[in-house]
Design a protein around this motif. Structure first.
Motif, mmCIF file in Angstrom:
data_model
loop_
_atom_site.group_PDB
_atom_site.id
_atom_site.type_symbol
_atom_site.label_atom_id
_atom_site.label_comp_id
_atom_site.label_asym_id
_atom_site.label_seq_id
_atom_site.Cartn_x
_atom_site.Cartn_y
_atom_site.Cartn_z
ATOM 1 N N ILE A 1 4.857 16.267 -6.076
ATOM 2 C CA ILE A 1 3.696 15.379 -6.254
ATOM 3 C C ILE A 1 3.753 14.221 -5.269
ATOM 4 N N ILE A 2 4.985 13.638 -5.105
ATOM 5 C CA ILE A 2 5.133 12.522 -4.170
ATOM 6 C C ILE A 2 4.802 12.967 -2.748
ATOM 7 N N LYS A 3 5.290 14.174 -2.365
ATOM 8 C CA LYS A 3 5.010 14.675 -1.018
ATOM 9 C C LYS A 3 3.518 14.916 -0.828
ATOM 10 N N GLU A 4 2.875 15.437 -1.881
ATOM 11 C CA GLU A 4 1.432 15.655 -1.788
ATOM 12 C C GLU A 4 0.694 14.335 -1.604
ATOM 13 N N LYS A 5 1.186 13.291 -2.283
ATOM 14 C CA LYS A 5 0.556 11.983 -2.116
ATOM 15 C C LYS A 5 0.744 11.457 -0.697
ATOM 16 N N GLU A 6 1.958 11.672 -0.157
ATOM 17 C CA GLU A 6 2.220 11.215 1.200
ATOM 18 C C GLU A 6 1.338 11.958 2.205
ATOM 19 N N THR A 7 1.145 13.263 1.979
ATOM 20 C CA THR A 7 0.265 14.045 2.859
ATOM 21 C C THR A 7 -1.161 13.536 2.783
ATOM 22 N N ALA A 8 -1.591 13.231 1.556
ATOM 23 C CA ALA A 8 -2.947 12.715 1.384
ATOM 24 C C ALA A 8 -3.133 11.393 2.111
ATOM 25 N N GLU A 9 -2.118 10.536 2.062
ATOM 26 C CA GLU A 9 -2.205 9.253 2.760
ATOM 27 C C GLU A 9 -2.280 9.449 4.275
ATOM 28 N N THR A 10 -1.527 10.451 4.761
ATOM 29 C CA THR A 10 -1.581 10.738 6.203
ATOM 30 C C THR A 10 -2.973 11.192 6.621
ATOM 31 N N LEU A 11 -3.586 12.043 5.793
ATOM 32 C CA LEU A 11 -4.952 12.500 6.098
ATOM 33 C C LEU A 11 -5.936 11.343 6.067
ATOM 34 N N VAL A 12 -5.714 10.443 5.139
ATOM 35 C CA VAL A 12 -6.592 9.272 5.066
ATOM 36 C C VAL A 12 -6.524 8.465 6.361
ATOM 37 N N LYS A 13 -5.288 8.289 6.881
ATOM 38 C CA LYS A 13 -5.119 7.516 8.105
ATOM 39 C C LYS A 13 -5.782 8.207 9.299
ATOM 40 N N LEU A 14 -5.706 9.574 9.342
ATOM 41 C CA LEU A 14 -6.307 10.308 10.458
ATOM 42 C C LEU A 14 -7.835 10.183 10.471
ATOM 43 N N GLU B 1 -10.638 2.525 3.167
ATOM 44 C CA GLU B 1 -9.968 1.308 2.723
ATOM 45 C C GLU B 1 -10.025 1.179 1.206
ATOM 46 N N GLU B 2 -11.146 1.560 0.633
ATOM 47 C CA GLU B 2 -11.272 1.502 -0.827
ATOM 48 C C GLU B 2 -10.299 2.488 -1.505
ATOM 49 N N LYS B 3 -10.170 3.668 -0.907
ATOM 50 C CA LYS B 3 -9.242 4.656 -1.474
ATOM 51 C C LYS B 3 -7.792 4.199 -1.343
ATOM 52 N N VAL B 4 -7.486 3.586 -0.193
ATOM 53 C CA VAL B 4 -6.109 3.096 0.001
ATOM 54 C C VAL B 4 -5.791 2.017 -1.022
ATOM 55 N N LYS B 5 -6.735 1.122 -1.256
ATOM 56 C CA LYS B 5 -6.521 0.065 -2.248
ATOM 57 C C LYS B 5 -6.276 0.652 -3.635
ATOM 58 N N GLU B 6 -7.121 1.652 -3.955
ATOM 59 C CA GLU B 6 -6.978 2.268 -5.281
ATOM 60 C C GLU B 6 -5.608 2.940 -5.443
ATOM 61 N N ARG B 7 -5.183 3.658 -4.419
ATOM 62 C CA ARG B 7 -3.894 4.343 -4.508
ATOM 63 C C ARG B 7 -2.738 3.350 -4.494
ATOM 64 N N THR B 8 -2.918 2.268 -3.732
ATOM 65 C CA THR B 8 -1.867 1.247 -3.694
ATOM 66 C C THR B 8 -1.688 0.608 -5.066
ATOM 67 N N GLN B 9 -2.802 0.364 -5.736
ATOM 68 C CA GLN B 9 -2.720 -0.212 -7.080
ATOM 69 C C GLN B 9 -1.993 0.734 -8.039
ATOM 70 N N THR B 10 -2.310 2.023 -7.911
ATOM 71 C CA THR B 10 -1.641 3.008 -8.774
ATOM 72 C C THR B 10 -0.131 3.028 -8.522
ATOM 73 N N LEU B 11 0.233 3.019 -7.239
ATOM 74 C CA LEU B 11 1.662 3.022 -6.904
ATOM 75 C C LEU B 11 2.351 1.744 -7.371
ATOM 76 N N ASN B 12 1.639 0.625 -7.231
ATOM 77 C CA ASN B 12 2.229 -0.636 -7.680
ATOM 78 C C ASN B 12 2.473 -0.642 -9.184
ATOM 79 N N ARG B 13 1.521 -0.075 -9.921
ATOM 80 C CA ARG B 13 1.712 -0.002 -11.382
ATOM 81 C C ARG B 13 2.916 0.875 -11.717
ATOM 82 N N THR B 14 3.018 2.004 -10.981
ATOM 83 C CA THR B 14 4.166 2.890 -11.221
ATOM 84 C C THR B 14 5.480 2.202 -10.899
#
Length: 675
Positions: free
Chosen positions: A397-410, A420-433
């Motif tokens: 799951i973590i690797k899939e998230k990292e892949t998704a983040e890479t695609l977002v950057k591309l 940017e909105e998606k990155v913020k949302e995912r960052t908030q989720t990771l911060n909560r975790t």
């Protein structure tokens, strides 16, 4: 039968023995053989089957039935009569050639026998000892998870032991003759092993429950249910539940094992469907799994209402269901589902254990220590491998998230605002975790700190001051203080390789080992050898080592006895002079049967002792310079006029100045004692 004919039979029997060189005494087992190791009695016992269930003890001793006792094929360790409605009578001849009475024990290491009465007949008396799970635990002659018959065997005597056995469950009889003292020691060791198994199960349950609350992933909760139900099944199967949970419930002893197995299989099927996503991956087979779940719900209900009619059916259904889970796991593996590999390997161990147990219950395999304890071994392997499966799943799951983040950057140039909105949302989720994980680490830190709390009375009596500073929230250092008698105290300090969560888990595990042996009134070297053996038996697979130092301090005789397993030398200050308590053996965890030497020192009033881990002096600054042992020894000598608390505070401040902003690399523990 006439008296003449009876005498003729006896005369013929003894003539037969004489012709073939066999005396009646040769048929007896000398109980002296049990002084070194248990004696298996199955091959030496004669058996009489009573299909009518009407024979009593007086009847089977009569001449009419004496000749009907026959040799029955068995394994070296046990008889296996499977499911039978008959009553079985067994007998064996024993003798005590010693001139003093002997304390022995007859042990039947199988807990699911309803009626199990023992008759001990010698020339002076006939003694009956009733047992079986129909007898409440408090009324049994020896309260244990197995059936144990303690016997005081008179000196220079021959005796006959009879056993009466009847049970609706499968009738398996692993029968052993023990020296009573040997068995008492074996009973303690057996409970240590059981405690380790259930301790591991509890640790896995607790850890994955925390992960479930953090990740909100139902698979972790299903894993907790599977492990919990498996632990209850094992406890019921091996008699632990009868000994501690239901001490007077014949109904539970008769029904619990198969009911718990059905629950385990139901939960395993649900867990499999969720973990392997069989509903989408193999929909046809998934529907069959649902049918089997319903079958495992219905059969136990019918089994409760009609035990004799459904006992063999439910046992066979367990084997079929286990085979089905293995089959589905194999199909998912062939479809190259990564997590299915772990699942298949994990359940293969449990499947093998369940099949072996089922075949033993049906009389297709002999009863021995492997077939009896097989489910426990399989359960342990299954627990660990399923935990690895979940860990791998989380890693995926973590690797899939990292892949998704890479695609977002591309795709950042095409849709800046949306990404940017998606990155913020995912960052908030990771911060909560991460916040939740920090909270759990804080809880783990408190748990470890509480495990190190020592009785303030002992601290005052020893004039002891300590500091414990892990590198992170939890660490790999551990110490323990206990009182052996009015004047003698025992101190253990240990340091597991590494630090952080891995080292902390190991220290909590070794604490469980040490708590079982720390109050043994043995020399520190012997306690260290036992400690090493227990560690190698239970945790060698962790590929971890630890240093340890055990000191026995006698305040009355003013002596220190110690044994060191590769641990940094403790320091004893006497009249300004410095003595080192150097190592007396190798680190714990290297190999079995390590011998530890023991040393002894005397101390006087106003002497001072420091015990510490290597984190106190193995500190490196930004110039890669080490603080070192010599600097530490000089500090101890130069601060002799200060109190212990001031010395330790001064040491921490000196280390901080030496590091000059650099982080410490290892956990730090130091104990000081003023005599």
């Amino acid at each position: 039968m006439s008296l003449f004919f009876k005498r003729w039979l006896y005369l013929s029997f003894f003539l037969f023995l004489s012709v073939f060189g066999i005396s009646a005494e040769d048929l007896s087992i000398d109980i002296q053989k049990s002084d070194k190791a248990p004696v298996y009695l199955a091959k030496s016992m004669l058996v009489l089957e009573d299909p009518t269930n009407h024979l009593d003890f007086d009847s089977i001793r009569s001449l009419a039935y004496e000749s009907k006792f026959i040799n029955v094929p068995s394994s070296e360790e046990a008889f296996n009569f499977s499911y039978s409605k008959s009553t079985y009578w067994l007998k064996v001849q024993l003798k005590n050639t010693n001139q003093t009475p002997k304390e022995i024990a007859i042990v039947i290491s199988y807990p699911r026998l309803q009626t199990l009465d023992l008759y001990f007949q010698n020339p002076k008396e006939i003694k009956k000892i009733p047992s079986g799970y129909s007898v409440p635990m408090v009324e049994r002659p020896y309260q244990s998870r197995f059936f144990v018959f303690p016997i005081s065997f008179p000196e220079n005597t021959n005796a006959t032991v009879y056993l009466k056995v009847k049970s609706p469950n499968s009738i398996n009889l692993p029968i052993q003759l023990w020296n009573r003292d040997l068995y008492d020691r074996h009973e303690i060791n057996d409970h240590v092993i059981q405690a380790l198994y259930f301790g591991i199960a509890f640790a896995m349950i607790l850890f994955n429950l925390f992960v479930f609350f953090i990740l909100k992933d139902s698979n972790y909760f299903l894993y907790v249910l599977v492990v919990s139900s498996t632990a209850f099944t094992i406890a019921s199967h091996n008699g632990i539940a009868s000994e501690y949970l239901w001490q007077n419930s014949p109904w539970m002893d008769q029904y619990s094992v198969n009911l718990f197995i059905s629950i385990v299989l139901i939960l395993f099927l649900v867990f499999m469907r969720s973990l392997l996503n069989t509903k989408n991956l193999i929909p046809k087979l998934d529907r069959m799994s649902v049918v089997i779940i319903l079958l495992q719900i219905i059969l136990p209900i019918l089994y409760i209402f009609s035990f004799e009619s459904f006992i063999k059916i439910i046992v066979l259904s367990h084997a079929f269901t286990a085979f089905w889970i293995l089959f589905v796991g194999t199909i998912c593996s062939l479809k190259k589902e990564r997590i299915a590999y772990f699942f298949l390997l994990a359940f293969a161990f449990l499947f093998l254990a369940l099949i072996v147990s089922t075949m033993r219950a049906l009389g297709l395999l002999p009863t021995n220590s492997f077939t009896i304890d097989g489910p426990q071994y399989g359960s342990t392997a299954e627990m660990m491998l399923l935990a690895f499966a979940l860990a791998d799943r989380y890693n995926t799951i973590i690797k899939e998230k990292e892949t998704a983040e890479t695609l977002v950057k591309l795709n950042l140039e095409k849709s800046n605002f949306e990404l940017e909105e998606k990155v913020k949302e995912r960052t908030q989720t990771l911060n909560r975790t991460l916040s939740a994980m920090r909270r759990d680490l804080f809880v783990a830190k408190k748990i470890q700190e509480n495990s190190l709390v020592t009785d303030p009375k002992l601290i005052n009596e020893l004039n002891l001051v300590y500091r414990y500073l892990p590198v992170s929230e939890v660490g790999g250092d551990f110490f323990d203080i206990c009182q052996l008698n009015e004047s003698k105290y025992r101190i253990l300090i240990a340091d597991a390789t590494g630090h952080g969560v891995h080292a902390a888990m190991i220290t909590m595990a070794i604490k469980g080992l040490y708590d079982n042996i720390k109050n043994f009134e043995l020399a520190p070297s012997k306690v260290m050898e036992i400690f090493n053996e227990e560690f190698m038996d239970n945790f060698v697979s962790l590929n971890s080592l630890l240093t340890a130092l055990i000191l026995d301090i006698d305040l009355f005789e003013k002596k220190i006895q110690f044994a060191s397993a590769g641990h940094p030398a403790a320091v004893l200050l006497q009249n300004g002079q410095l003595s080192l308590l150097t190592k007396t053996g190798r680190m714990i965890g290297l190999k079995k049967q390590i011998h530890y030497e023991q040393s002894e020192l005397s101390f006087g009033s106003k002497d001072r002792l420091f015990v510490f881990t290597d984190g106190v002096f193995e500190a490196f600054n930004s110039k890669d310079e080490e603080f070192g042992e010599e600097s530490l020894y000089h500090l101890f000598q130069s601060t002799r006029h200060l109190t212990l608390s001031e010395v330790e505070d001064h040491l921490l401040k000196t280390l901080q100045n030496f590091l000059n902003g650099q982080d410490r690399q290892d956990d730090l523990t130091i104990l000081g004692i003023d005599f």
